[in-house]
Design a protein around this motif. Structure first.
Motif, PDB file in Angstrom:
ATOM      1  N   GLU A  41       0.823  -1.206   0.000  1.00  0.00           N
ATOM      2  CA  GLU A  41       0.000   0.000   0.000  1.00  0.00           C
ATOM      3  C   GLU A  41       0.858   1.257   0.000  1.00  0.00           C
ATOM      4  OE1 GLU A  41      -2.560  -0.263   3.304  1.00  0.00           O
ATOM      5  OE2 GLU A  41      -3.817  -1.852   2.458  1.00  0.00           O
ATOM      6  N   LYS A  42       1.941   1.238   0.799  1.00  0.00           N
ATOM      7  CA  LYS A  42       2.831   2.397   0.820  1.00  0.00           C
ATOM      8  C   LYS A  42       3.468   2.631  -0.543  1.00  0.00           C
ATOM      9  CE  LYS A  42       4.029   2.185   5.727  1.00  0.00           C
ATOM     10  NZ  LYS A  42       5.100   1.924   6.713  1.00  0.00           N
ATOM     11  N   LEU A  43       3.820   1.546  -1.233  1.00  0.00           N
ATOM     12  CA  LEU A  43       4.445   1.648  -2.557  1.00  0.00           C
ATOM     13  C   LEU A  43       3.467   2.252  -3.558  1.00  0.00           C
ATOM     14  CD1 LEU A  43       7.357   0.320  -2.772  1.00  0.00           C
ATOM     15  CD2 LEU A  43       6.331  -1.007  -4.632  1.00  0.00           C
ATOM     16  N   GLU A  44       2.215   1.747  -3.562  1.00  0.00           N
ATOM     17  CA  GLU A  44       1.200   2.248  -4.489  1.00  0.00           C
ATOM     18  C   GLU A  44       0.889   3.711  -4.205  1.00  0.00           C
ATOM     19  OE1 GLU A  44      -2.060  -0.356  -4.048  1.00  0.00           O
ATOM     20  OE2 GLU A  44      -1.165  -1.982  -5.236  1.00  0.00           O
ATOM     21  N   THR A  45       0.806   4.073  -2.937  1.00  0.00           N
ATOM     22  CA  THR A  45       0.513   5.463  -2.584  1.00  0.00           C
ATOM     23  C   THR A  45       1.623   6.388  -3.069  1.00  0.00           C
ATOM     24  OG1 THR A  45      -0.646   4.684  -0.622  1.00  0.00           O
ATOM     25  CG2 THR A  45      -0.066   7.008  -0.691  1.00  0.00           C
ATOM     26  N   ALA A  46       2.861   5.996  -2.946  1.00  0.00           N
ATOM     27  CA  ALA A  46       3.993   6.815  -3.404  1.00  0.00           C
ATOM     28  C   ALA A  46       3.943   7.006  -4.912  1.00  0.00           C
ATOM     29  CB  ALA A  46       5.305   6.157  -2.989  1.00  0.00           C
ATOM     30  N   ASN A  47       3.631   5.936  -5.654  1.00  0.00           N
ATOM     31  CA  ASN A  47       3.529   6.032  -7.115  1.00  0.00           C
ATOM     32  C   ASN A  47       2.390   6.971  -7.532  1.00  0.00           C
ATOM     33  OD1 ASN A  47       5.647   4.271  -7.472  1.00  0.00           O
ATOM     34  ND2 ASN A  47       4.332   2.453  -7.574  1.00  0.00           N
ATOM     35  N   GLU A  48       1.269   6.855  -6.833  1.00  0.00           N
ATOM     36  CA  GLU A  48       0.138   7.727  -7.145  1.00  0.00           C
ATOM     37  C   GLU A  48       0.481   9.186  -6.887  1.00  0.00           C
ATOM     38  OE1 GLU A  48      -3.073   6.273  -4.868  1.00  0.00           O
ATOM     39  OE2 GLU A  48      -3.432   4.505  -6.115  1.00  0.00           O
ATOM     40  N   ALA A  52       0.455  12.155  -9.611  1.00  0.00           N
ATOM     41  CA  ALA A  52      -0.359  13.355  -9.387  1.00  0.00           C
ATOM     42  C   ALA A  52       0.504  14.610  -9.487  1.00  0.00           C
ATOM     43  CB  ALA A  52      -1.040  13.281  -8.026  1.00  0.00           C
ATOM     44  N   ARG A  53       1.723  14.548  -8.953  1.00  0.00           N
ATOM     45  CA  ARG A  53       2.620  15.707  -9.047  1.00  0.00           C
ATOM     46  C   ARG A  53       2.985  16.008 -10.489  1.00  0.00           C
ATOM     47  NH1 ARG A  53       6.460  13.614  -4.169  1.00  0.00           N
ATOM     48  NH2 ARG A  53       5.118  14.284  -2.415  1.00  0.00           N
ATOM     49  N   LYS A  54       3.236  14.964 -11.263  1.00  0.00           N
ATOM     50  CA  LYS A  54       3.557  15.170 -12.687  1.00  0.00           C
ATOM     51  C   LYS A  54       2.388  15.831 -13.417  1.00  0.00           C
ATOM     52  CE  LYS A  54       6.901  11.422 -13.217  1.00  0.00           C
ATOM     53  NZ  LYS A  54       7.195  10.134 -13.889  1.00  0.00           N
ATOM     54  N   LYS A  55       1.151  15.375 -13.111  1.00  0.00           N
ATOM     55  CA  LYS A  55      -0.034  15.976 -13.733  1.00  0.00           C
ATOM     56  C   LYS A  55      -0.168  17.442 -13.354  1.00  0.00           C
ATOM     57  CE  LYS A  55      -2.897  11.840 -14.272  1.00  0.00           C
ATOM     58  NZ  LYS A  55      -4.158  11.184 -13.857  1.00  0.00           N
ATOM     59  N   ASP A  56       0.072  17.746 -12.097  1.00  0.00           N
ATOM     60  CA  ASP A  56      -0.019  19.134 -11.641  1.00  0.00           C
ATOM     61  C   ASP A  56       1.015  20.011 -12.339  1.00  0.00           C
ATOM     62  OD1 ASP A  56      -2.097  18.554  -9.961  1.00  0.00           O
ATOM     63  OD2 ASP A  56      -0.828  18.239  -8.189  1.00  0.00           O
ATOM     64  N   LYS A  57       2.236  19.491 -12.499  1.00  0.00           N
ATOM     65  CA  LYS A  57       3.277  20.252 -13.179  1.00  0.00           C
ATOM     66  C   LYS A  57       2.890  20.518 -14.637  1.00  0.00           C
ATOM     67  CE  LYS A  57       7.235  18.777 -10.387  1.00  0.00           C
ATOM     68  NZ  LYS A  57       8.514  18.024 -10.393  1.00  0.00           N
ATOM     69  N   LYS A  58       2.302  19.497 -15.314  1.00  0.00           N
ATOM     70  CA  LYS A  58       1.886  19.674 -16.704  1.00  0.00           C
ATOM     71  C   LYS A  58       0.770  20.713 -16.807  1.00  0.00           C
ATOM     72  CE  LYS A  58       3.096  15.089 -18.476  1.00  0.00           C
ATOM     73  NZ  LYS A  58       2.583  13.826 -19.047  1.00  0.00           N
ATOM     74  N   LYS A  59      -0.186  20.652 -15.870  1.00  0.00           N
ATOM     75  CA  LYS A  59      -1.286  21.617 -15.880  1.00  0.00           C
ATOM     76  C   LYS A  59      -0.770  23.034 -15.678  1.00  0.00           C
ATOM     77  CE  LYS A  59      -5.006  18.543 -14.350  1.00  0.00           C
ATOM     78  NZ  LYS A  59      -5.980  18.245 -13.258  1.00  0.00           N
TER      79      LYS A  59
END
Length: 210
Positions: A41-48, A52-59
């Motif tokens: 769960e910790k691994l999946e949360t870190a990837n998400e 999300a940060r990459k999407k925010d940077k693109k926006k």
């Protein structure tokens, strides 16, 4: 007695192995499973979060680009408007009658209200000269131009071999008025009408005859 004692010793059952309590076994297995799940769960949360940060940077980058483009377009529009407003603003406005080529009238001009023709304006003479040329360009031969009584804008043209006259006004372009008169004359000829009192082409888009 000795035989019986030996038999009893031989028949003694071996001591059974010590079993692990179910509660302890269950606790250990649950603890192991929960530890693996938490790591996953910790691994999946870190990837998400990274996604999300990459999407925010693109926006944010797209917003910045769109803002810059919007400012550039606005500046371009303002520059074009400014050029349109300033270009030619210092040039003098030349009246239409001065732009047109003037032709000196060669036909007789008669002022019905004043036989001396002293009240014929320069504008009227210019118009008569242009209309005379327009008639000649279409194959007609003007003979005279008459300014009727109580009129300062109407000019009646008389043509060679025509019984009636043509009513024109100096408020309309002479070439357009003469073309309307030509169409009306051809219309009468097609219908076998040779004699008429006058043709009136003073109103744009309309022509009358009597």
């Amino acid at each position: 007695m000795g035989k019986k004692e030996r038999a009893e010793v031989v028949n003694e059952e071996p001591t059974p192995p010590k079993l692990v309590k179910r509660r302890e076994n269950r606790k250990s297995s649950f603890k192991l499973g929960r530890t693996i799940g938490e790591k996953r769960e910790k691994l999946e949360t870190a990837n998400e979060r990274q996604a999300a940060r990459k999407k925010d940077k693109k926006k944010k980058a797209l917003r910045v680009i769109a803002t810059i483009l919007g400012f550039l377009i606005l500046i371009a529009i303002l520059i074009v408007l400014f050029k349109n407003l300033t270009s030619g603003s210092d040039e003098p406005v030349i009246p239409e009658e001065e732009i047109s080529v003037d032709y000196e009238p060669t036909i007789e001009i008669i002022d019905a209200a004043d036989s001396s023709n002293k009240h014929i304006t320069a504008r009227m003479k210019r118009y008569i000269g242009r209309a005379e040329k327009d008639f000649r360009d279409l194959g007609y031969q003007p003979t005279k131009a008459v300014i009727p009584t109580n009129s300062i804008r109407e000019v009646d043209f008389y043509l060679e071999e025509k019984t009636g006259y043509i009513k024109l006004t100096i408020d309309r372009d002479s070439a357009i008025s003469v073309e309307d008169a030509d169409r009306m004359l051809r219309y009468l000829i097609e219908r076998g009408i040779e004699n008429f009192e006058y043709i009136d082409v003073r109103i744009d888009g309309k022509a009358y005859y009597k």
